[in-house]
Design a protein around this motif. Sequence first.
Motif, PDB file in Angstrom:
ATOM      1  N   ALA A  36      45.530 -34.208   7.975  1.00 19.98           N
ATOM      2  CA  ALA A  36      44.777 -34.044   6.736  1.00 19.98           C
ATOM      3  C   ALA A  36      43.336 -34.504   6.951  1.00 19.98           C
ATOM      4  CB  ALA A  36      45.436 -34.846   5.627  1.00 19.98           C
ATOM      5  N   LEU A  37      42.449 -33.920   6.222  1.00 16.95           N
ATOM      6  CA  LEU A  37      41.034 -34.254   6.349  1.00 16.95           C
ATOM      7  C   LEU A  37      40.746 -35.607   5.722  1.00 16.95           C
ATOM      8  CD1 LEU A  37      39.549 -30.787   5.364  1.00 16.95           C
ATOM      9  CD2 LEU A  37      39.755 -31.755   7.645  1.00 16.95           C
ATOM     10  N   PRO A  38      39.741 -36.311   6.221  1.00 16.90           N
ATOM     11  CA  PRO A  38      39.364 -37.584   5.599  1.00 16.90           C
ATOM     12  C   PRO A  38      38.854 -37.348   4.177  1.00 16.90           C
ATOM     13  CG  PRO A  38      38.225 -37.276   7.693  1.00 16.90           C
ATOM     14  CD  PRO A  38      38.958 -36.018   7.406  1.00 16.90           C
ATOM     15  N   LEU A  39      39.011 -38.364   3.351  1.00 21.64           N
ATOM     16  CA  LEU A  39      38.535 -38.277   1.980  1.00 21.64           C
ATOM     17  C   LEU A  39      37.018 -38.389   1.939  1.00 21.64           C
ATOM     18  CD1 LEU A  39      41.094 -40.683   0.264  1.00 21.64           C
ATOM     19  CD2 LEU A  39      41.116 -38.198   0.215  1.00 21.64           C
ATOM     20  N   THR A  40      36.415 -37.690   0.995  1.00 21.48           N
ATOM     21  CA  THR A  40      34.990 -37.868   0.767  1.00 21.48           C
ATOM     22  C   THR A  40      34.792 -39.213   0.083  1.00 21.48           C
ATOM     23  OG1 THR A  40      35.048 -36.817  -1.396  1.00 21.48           O
ATOM     24  CG2 THR A  40      34.647 -35.374   0.506  1.00 21.48           C
ATOM     25  N   ALA A  41      33.554 -39.664  -0.029  1.00 21.95           N
ATOM     26  CA  ALA A  41      33.291 -40.964  -0.662  1.00 21.95           C
ATOM     27  C   ALA A  41      33.762 -40.986  -2.111  1.00 21.95           C
ATOM     28  CB  ALA A  41      31.806 -41.295  -0.577  1.00 21.95           C
ATOM     29  N   SER A  42      33.545 -39.909  -2.846  1.00 22.70           N
ATOM     30  CA  SER A  42      33.972 -39.888  -4.249  1.00 22.70           C
ATOM     31  C   SER A  42      35.491 -39.817  -4.362  1.00 22.70           C
ATOM     32  CB  SER A  42      33.316 -38.726  -4.995  1.00 22.70           C
ATOM     33  OG  SER A  42      33.746 -37.495  -4.475  1.00 22.70           O
ATOM     34  N   GLU A  43      36.148 -39.064  -3.476  1.00 29.64           N
ATOM     35  CA  GLU A  43      37.617 -39.014  -3.484  1.00 29.64           C
ATOM     36  C   GLU A  43      38.206 -40.360  -3.095  1.00 29.64           C
ATOM     37  OE1 GLU A  43      38.471 -34.366  -2.245  1.00 29.64           O
ATOM     38  OE2 GLU A  43      38.224 -35.871  -0.672  1.00 29.64           O
ATOM     39  N   ASP A  44      37.571 -41.017  -2.139  1.00 33.12           N
ATOM     40  CA  ASP A  44      38.032 -42.333  -1.700  1.00 33.12           C
ATOM     41  C   ASP A  44      37.990 -43.318  -2.873  1.00 33.12           C
ATOM     42  OD1 ASP A  44      39.027 -44.065   0.216  1.00 33.12           O
ATOM     43  OD2 ASP A  44      37.073 -44.504   1.105  1.00 33.12           O
ATOM     44  N   ARG A  45      36.901 -43.313  -3.602  1.00 32.30           N
ATOM     45  CA  ARG A  45      36.774 -44.201  -4.758  1.00 32.30           C
ATOM     46  C   ARG A  45      37.747 -43.799  -5.866  1.00 32.30           C
ATOM     47  NH1 ARG A  45      31.271 -43.933  -6.296  1.00 32.30           N
ATOM     48  NH2 ARG A  45      31.818 -42.455  -7.910  1.00 32.30           N
ATOM     49  N   GLN A  46      37.960 -42.497  -6.050  1.00 29.91           N
ATOM     50  CA  GLN A  46      38.874 -42.014  -7.080  1.00 29.91           C
ATOM     51  C   GLN A  46      40.310 -42.472  -6.818  1.00 29.91           C
ATOM     52  OE1 GLN A  46      39.350 -37.776  -7.049  1.00 29.91           O
ATOM     53  NE2 GLN A  46      40.762 -37.774  -8.769  1.00 29.91           N
ATOM     54  N   TRP A  47      40.797 -42.312  -5.603  1.00 25.00           N
ATOM     55  CA  TRP A  47      42.166 -42.703  -5.285  1.00 25.00           C
ATOM     56  C   TRP A  47      42.327 -44.219  -5.303  1.00 25.00           C
ATOM     57  CZ3 TRP A  47      45.993 -39.739  -6.109  1.00 25.00           C
ATOM     58  CH2 TRP A  47      45.856 -38.356  -5.989  1.00 25.00           C
ATOM     59  N   ALA A  48      41.288 -44.951  -4.905  1.00 25.80           N
ATOM     60  CA  ALA A  48      41.338 -46.410  -4.981  1.00 25.80           C
ATOM     61  C   ALA A  48      41.432 -46.857  -6.438  1.00 25.80           C
ATOM     62  CB  ALA A  48      40.100 -47.014  -4.314  1.00 25.80           C
ATOM     63  N   THR A  49      40.679 -46.194  -7.311  1.00 27.39           N
ATOM     64  CA  THR A  49      40.734 -46.502  -8.743  1.00 27.39           C
ATOM     65  C   THR A  49      42.110 -46.203  -9.304  1.00 27.39           C
ATOM     66  OG1 THR A  49      38.383 -45.992  -8.954  1.00 27.39           O
ATOM     67  CG2 THR A  49      39.691 -45.968 -10.975  1.00 27.39           C
ATOM     68  N   LEU A  50      42.666 -45.063  -8.943  1.00 26.33           N
ATOM     69  CA  LEU A  50      44.001 -44.695  -9.438  1.00 26.33           C
ATOM     70  C   LEU A  50      45.084 -45.650  -8.941  1.00 26.33           C
ATOM     71  CD1 LEU A  50      43.838 -40.809  -9.219  1.00 26.33           C
ATOM     72  CD2 LEU A  50      43.843 -42.228 -11.272  1.00 26.33           C
TER      73      LEU A  50
END
Length: 148
Positions: A36-50
């Motif tokens: 799987a591809l690495p998460l973008t910075a915004s996706e990384d923050r989104q999943w951490a928040t979730l």
Amino acid sequence: MKDVQLSNPADQPKQHGSAEGHGQPSSAFEGVPANALPLTASEDRQWATLAHFGGILGFIPSLLILLIFKDRGPFTAQEAREAFNFTFPPTLLAFAAWLLSLLPTVGGLFAVVNALIWVAIALSSVVAGIQVNRGRPYRYTVNLRLFK
């Protein structure tokens, strides 16, 4: 029923492995990359928040996010681990309190304890989720950090 032949050969559906495709899959049926591809910075923050907001439901959401995204986003891995370590022990305590609330004489007391545990987890998870959504790492003040 008869098979309907389309007049234009280009309108005919392509068959997998046909002579036109030379045995190669058509573009509509391409495979997915194994990694799987690495998460973008915004996706990384989104999943951490979730992962933190999921603490309202117990430790399962943070565990799933940790297992799925730990190798794809460093911020998600760090925050999901923190959220899991925080929510795991109180979720087990809340479950035990729920079971004890089924007892006839002292059940009411354990039902109140169960509710207080869930309120504490929920409030802490929301505070953490808000901080992480702003891009700031969050450390719970009371956290056993069982899993590193």
